[in-house]
Design a protein around this motif. Structure first.
Motif, PDB file in Angstrom:
ATOM      1  N   ARG A 154      52.226 -93.695 -20.658  1.00 62.19           N
ATOM      2  CA  ARG A 154      53.621 -93.635 -21.095  1.00 62.19           C
ATOM      3  C   ARG A 154      53.826 -94.096 -22.528  1.00 62.19           C
ATOM      4  NH1 ARG A 154      57.002 -97.331 -18.024  1.00 62.19           N
ATOM      5  NH2 ARG A 154      55.159 -98.136 -17.000  1.00 62.19           N
ATOM      6  N   GLU A 204      55.774 -81.223  -9.261  1.00 57.61           N
ATOM      7  CA  GLU A 204      56.197 -82.565  -8.845  1.00 57.61           C
ATOM      8  C   GLU A 204      55.314 -83.629  -9.509  1.00 57.61           C
ATOM      9  OE1 GLU A 204      56.819 -85.236  -4.885  1.00 57.61           O
ATOM     10  OE2 GLU A 204      56.456 -83.096  -4.592  1.00 57.61           O
ATOM     11  N   PRO A 205      55.913 -84.502 -10.330  1.00 56.95           N
ATOM     12  CA  PRO A 205      55.089 -85.480 -11.043  1.00 56.95           C
ATOM     13  C   PRO A 205      54.659 -86.638 -10.143  1.00 56.95           C
ATOM     14  CG  PRO A 205      57.403 -85.801 -11.586  1.00 56.95           C
ATOM     15  CD  PRO A 205      57.335 -84.600 -10.680  1.00 56.95           C
ATOM     16  N   ASN A 206      53.716 -87.396 -10.647  1.00 53.46           N
ATOM     17  CA  ASN A 206      53.294 -88.654 -10.017  1.00 53.46           C
ATOM     18  C   ASN A 206      52.659 -88.480  -8.645  1.00 53.46           C
ATOM     19  OD1 ASN A 206      54.092 -90.297 -12.185  1.00 53.46           O
ATOM     20  ND2 ASN A 206      56.219 -90.143 -11.524  1.00 53.46           N
ATOM     21  N   ARG A 207      51.922 -87.403  -8.448  1.00 51.90           N
ATOM     22  CA  ARG A 207      51.137 -87.257  -7.215  1.00 51.90           C
ATOM     23  C   ARG A 207      49.765 -87.858  -7.470  1.00 51.90           C
ATOM     24  NH1 ARG A 207      53.053 -83.665  -3.583  1.00 51.90           N
ATOM     25  NH2 ARG A 207      52.145 -85.249  -2.225  1.00 51.90           N
ATOM     26  N   HIS A 254      55.627 -90.657 -17.808  1.00 53.54           N
ATOM     27  CA  HIS A 254      56.185 -90.745 -16.460  1.00 53.54           C
ATOM     28  C   HIS A 254      56.368 -89.377 -15.817  1.00 53.54           C
ATOM     29  CE1 HIS A 254      59.534 -89.818 -18.961  1.00 53.54           C
ATOM     30  NE2 HIS A 254      59.571 -91.029 -19.478  1.00 53.54           N
ATOM     31  N   HIS A 267      58.794 -87.405 -16.150  1.00 58.01           N
ATOM     32  CA  HIS A 267      60.198 -87.106 -15.862  1.00 58.01           C
ATOM     33  C   HIS A 267      60.993 -86.882 -17.147  1.00 58.01           C
ATOM     34  CE1 HIS A 267      60.414 -87.690 -11.535  1.00 58.01           C
ATOM     35  NE2 HIS A 267      59.731 -88.814 -11.634  1.00 58.01           N
ATOM     36  N   ALA A 268      60.318 -86.366 -18.179  1.00 54.76           N
ATOM     37  CA  ALA A 268      60.990 -86.237 -19.472  1.00 54.76           C
ATOM     38  C   ALA A 268      62.308 -85.478 -19.355  1.00 54.76           C
ATOM     39  CB  ALA A 268      60.076 -85.552 -20.464  1.00 54.76           C
ATOM     40  N   LEU A 280      64.618 -85.739 -17.329  1.00 50.29           N
ATOM     41  CA  LEU A 280      65.770 -86.541 -16.895  1.00 50.29           C
ATOM     42  C   LEU A 280      66.377 -87.353 -18.031  1.00 50.29           C
ATOM     43  CD1 LEU A 280      64.537 -87.971 -13.459  1.00 50.29           C
ATOM     44  CD2 LEU A 280      66.043 -86.031 -13.871  1.00 50.29           C
ATOM     45  N   GLY A 281      65.689 -87.441 -19.151  1.00 48.78           N
ATOM     46  CA  GLY A 281      66.156 -88.289 -20.257  1.00 48.78           C
ATOM     47  C   GLY A 281      67.522 -87.854 -20.775  1.00 48.78           C
ATOM     48  N   VAL A 282      68.327 -88.819 -21.148  1.00 47.51           N
ATOM     49  CA  VAL A 282      69.643 -88.485 -21.725  1.00 47.51           C
ATOM     50  C   VAL A 282      69.792 -89.165 -23.086  1.00 47.51           C
ATOM     51  CG1 VAL A 282      70.819 -88.151 -19.541  1.00 47.51           C
ATOM     52  CG2 VAL A 282      70.802 -90.421 -20.577  1.00 47.51           C
ATOM     53  N   HIS A 298      74.378 -88.257 -16.000  1.00 50.13           N
ATOM     54  CA  HIS A 298      73.910 -88.041 -14.630  1.00 50.13           C
ATOM     55  C   HIS A 298      74.879 -88.524 -13.555  1.00 50.13           C
ATOM     56  CE1 HIS A 298      70.018 -86.380 -15.565  1.00 50.13           C
ATOM     57  NE2 HIS A 298      69.686 -87.415 -16.327  1.00 50.13           N
ATOM     58  N   PRO A 313      58.863 -95.519 -13.101  1.00 51.72           N
ATOM     59  CA  PRO A 313      59.324 -95.507 -14.496  1.00 51.72           C
ATOM     60  C   PRO A 313      59.951 -94.161 -14.842  1.00 51.72           C
ATOM     61  CG  PRO A 313      57.052 -96.250 -14.341  1.00 51.72           C
ATOM     62  CD  PRO A 313      57.422 -95.719 -12.993  1.00 51.72           C
ATOM     63  N   PRO A 320      62.484 -91.947 -17.958  1.00 53.87           N
ATOM     64  CA  PRO A 320      63.028 -92.007 -19.313  1.00 53.87           C
ATOM     65  C   PRO A 320      64.417 -92.618 -19.222  1.00 53.87           C
ATOM     66  CG  PRO A 320      63.247 -89.804 -18.439  1.00 53.87           C
ATOM     67  CD  PRO A 320      62.448 -90.582 -17.436  1.00 53.87           C
ATOM     68  N   ARG A 321      65.014 -92.891 -20.351  1.00 53.62           N
ATOM     69  CA  ARG A 321      66.358 -93.458 -20.320  1.00 53.62           C
ATOM     70  C   ARG A 321      67.294 -92.430 -19.696  1.00 53.62           C
ATOM     71  NH1 ARG A 321      68.479 -97.524 -22.983  1.00 53.62           N
ATOM     72  NH2 ARG A 321      70.706 -97.533 -23.450  1.00 53.62           N
ATOM     73  N   ARG A 344      72.460 -95.147 -19.176  1.00 55.84           N
ATOM     74  CA  ARG A 344      72.600 -95.824 -20.463  1.00 55.84           C
ATOM     75  C   ARG A 344      73.251 -97.201 -20.348  1.00 55.84           C
ATOM     76  NH1 ARG A 344      75.448 -90.622 -23.117  1.00 55.84           N
ATOM     77  NH2 ARG A 344      73.598 -89.393 -23.643  1.00 55.84           N
TER      78      ARG A 344
END
Ligand SMILES: Cc1cc2nc3c(=O)[nH]c(=O)nc-3n(C[C@H](O)[C@H](O)[C@H](O)COP(=O)(O)OP(=O)(O)OC[C@H]3O[C@@H](n4cnc5c(N)ncnc54)[C@H](O)[C@@H]3O)c2cc1C
Ligand code: FES
Lengths: 104, 390
Positions: A50, A75-78, A97, A99-100, A102-104, B140, B239, B241-242, B245
């Motif tokens: 990460r 599906e990540p993290n398997r 991770h 899950h990029a 999902l980032g905001v 979200h 874990p 990403p952000r 917030r």
């Protein structure tokens, strides 16, 4: 000639099948974990860490260390060391991770 | 060969003040007492942040507090946290992220509005966020919510690291793995120090920063202080990403916090961390120091969090932990001298707000230790308020 583990135990595996790793085709045996199939194809790393983006693959091989995480069929993290390979599985290198999106 | 003379190792076991407890509150007491010029010894039977400080979350909230003494303490603390951040290393993960309290219906929104109006007069900033703007703050969040209030003064730290760095910055002498078993008094009743499992430490003043075990420590001095543990579970995701917030929580959280019931209460509280995992709380129940995992609590926490953030349904929870909030029956901490034993000062019972309230508590304790005028009125926090003696 090098003897394989399969020969050593006198295994009679079923028909091999194909999975893909980042689009590249790799042959797997029935019952083989994804990590074993990747190792068999000479692939040792399928995730980057990460924070510093360092390469990771299987370490403990028994489901304890979580080093072998991979994105499998989206599906990540398997844990690749525990997950049996199935025909047509698409493994992609997991960045961080995984899950990029999902980032905001 | 050189001749060595072995000098006895200096084992100075006297100081101006002994702080019992190396949690967030003890660290803050040590820091401000040392800054006031006192020599300080901190004793803990475990490790730094090994109590509730290492088993909770690190929100520094003004948003959940109604006008009154606790809010005054929180506002003072919010300012002190900003000051501390400037001198402590970035590892404490201080983040002025702000809080977002959300309501699911119009009635909930009306209640939030009333609450914020009262807080506004006391110096709390809050901005109403209509439902169509919630997504700008938290993309979200469930689209069905009625709206919310944004509290820019809310912040967050990593509590265990904050306590450890503050303790280090205090320069106090630290004795870990030593349990205080007795408080020592002279024939005239004056406090002279403490006895630990391994020896005697001398000081004319002792601070009880033993958190949820503050009542037990008081009993060792023959005094009653009704601190009880209020258990809370935290669910930790993998874990991420952000993706969250702010500190985001549902409006009913405030009512849960204020409840005096021993029964289980849960309300959704969600926050991201610098390390990546999202922390999901919050449960409250009084079941003594019982660490047994409760699947029912975890199920409720997960369900409530995914109602607020549906996207959480697709991520894994990888672990959980429980901690014991130090609860006093009127939900206010005990900060001040014990009228029954003036050398003993209490700094415990901060319940679910001890991280946030620690700096103000430390400052007040230092002012009381050195005979200065406390920065805020400590009357409401008087440790004597639970007994007829005052
Ligand atoms: C799930 C959960 C979530 C929380 N979230 C937040 C939050 O977001 N924001 C917030 O502000 N607060 C939060 N809290 C509350 C916060 O964690 C506590 O109020 C705070 O940690 C109390 O700190 P303390 O220093 O008083 O106690 P502790 O951290 O418990 O420290 C007390 C220390 O005293 C030591 N001790 C006890 N007795 C003795 C003895 N006889 N001799 C020697 N040592 C002794 C213990 O070993 C312990 O280390 C939360 C709590 C929980 C459980
Ligand atoms: S290699 Fe350790 S968990 Fe898979």
């Amino acid at each position: 000639m090098a003897r394989t583990p399969g020969e050593l135990v006198g295994a009679r595996p079923g028909t091999p099948f194909e999975i893909t790793v980042d689009g590249r085709t790799v042959t797997a045996m029935p019952g083989q974990s994804i990590a074993a199939a990747l190792w068999g194809a000479g692939i040792l790393a399928w995730r980057t860490t990460r924070n510093t983006g360092r390469p990771r693959g299987a370490f403990c091989g028994i489901g304890q260390c979580y080093d072998c995480l991979a994105t499998v069929n989206g599906e990540p993290n398997r844990r690749a060391c525990l997950l049996p390979a199935r025909p047509g599985d698409a493994i992609t290198t997991q960045e961080g991770h995984g899950h990029a999106g999902l980032g905001v | 060969m050189q001749c060595e003379i072995l000098l006895p190792v200096p084992t100075s076991n006297s100081s101006d003040v002994i702080v019992v407890g190396a949690g967030m509150v003890g660290a803050a007491c040590a820091y401000y007492a040392a800054r006031a010029g006192l020599s300080v010894t901190v004793v803990d039977r475990g490790a730094v942040a090994g109590g509730t400080t290492g088993a909770g979350e690190g929100n520094l909230l003004v948003s959940d507090k109604e006008p009154g003494p606790e809010l005054e303490l929180a506002l003072l603390s919010a300012r002190l946290w900003q000051e501390l951040t400037a001198s402590l290393p970035p590892q404490i993960e201080y983040e002025a992220k702000g809080g977002l309290v959300v309501a699911s219906d119009a009635a909930g929104m009306e209640a939030l509005r009333d609450f914020a109006t009262g807080q506004h007069k006391a110096g709390v900033m809050a901005e109403e966020i209509p439902c169509d703007r919630l997504g700008d703050l938290e993309p979200h969040l469930a689209p069905t919510l009625a709206g919310g209030f944004h509290y820019p003064q809310d912040a967050q730290v990593q509590p265990a690291l904050a306590a450890a760095h503050l303790l280090r910055a205090s320069g106090a002498r630290i004795r870990l793995g030593e349990e205080v078993t007795h408080l020592l008094t002279q024939a005239d009743g004056d406090l002279t120090g403490v006895r630990t499992a391994t020896g005697t430490l001398h000081a004319p003043q002792v601070v009880n920063a033993a958190g949820a075990w503050g009542g037990e420590l008081a009993r060792r001095a023959g005094l009653d202080l009704p601190v009880l543990p209020r258990r809370g579970f935290v669910l930790v995701t993998e874990p991420l990403p952000r993706m969250v917030r702010h500190k985001v929580y549902a409006a009913d959280y405030v009512a849960d916090v204020a409840s005096g019931s021993a029964a289980l209460q849960t309300s959704a509280v969600v926050e991201g961390t610098a390390a990546g995992p999202v922390l999901i709380g919050a449960s409250r129940e009084r079941v003594g120091f019982d660490r047994t995992l409760s699947a029912e609590v975890l199920r409720r926490l997960a369900a409530q969090a995914t109602t607020l953030f549906p996207v959480l349904a697709g991520v894994r929870a990888i672990r959980t932990y429980a901690g014991f909030r130090p609860y006093l029956p009127d939900h206010l901490p005990a900060i001040g001298r014990d009228p029954r034993m003036p050398g003993l000062l209490h700094a415990c019972g901060h319940e679910g707000a001890g991280i946030g309230l620690a700096p103000a508590t430390g400052l007040l304790i230092a002012q009381l230790l050195t005979g200065q005028q406390p920065a805020v009125d400590v009357g409401p926090f008087s440790p004597g308020r639970f007994t007829s003696v005052s």
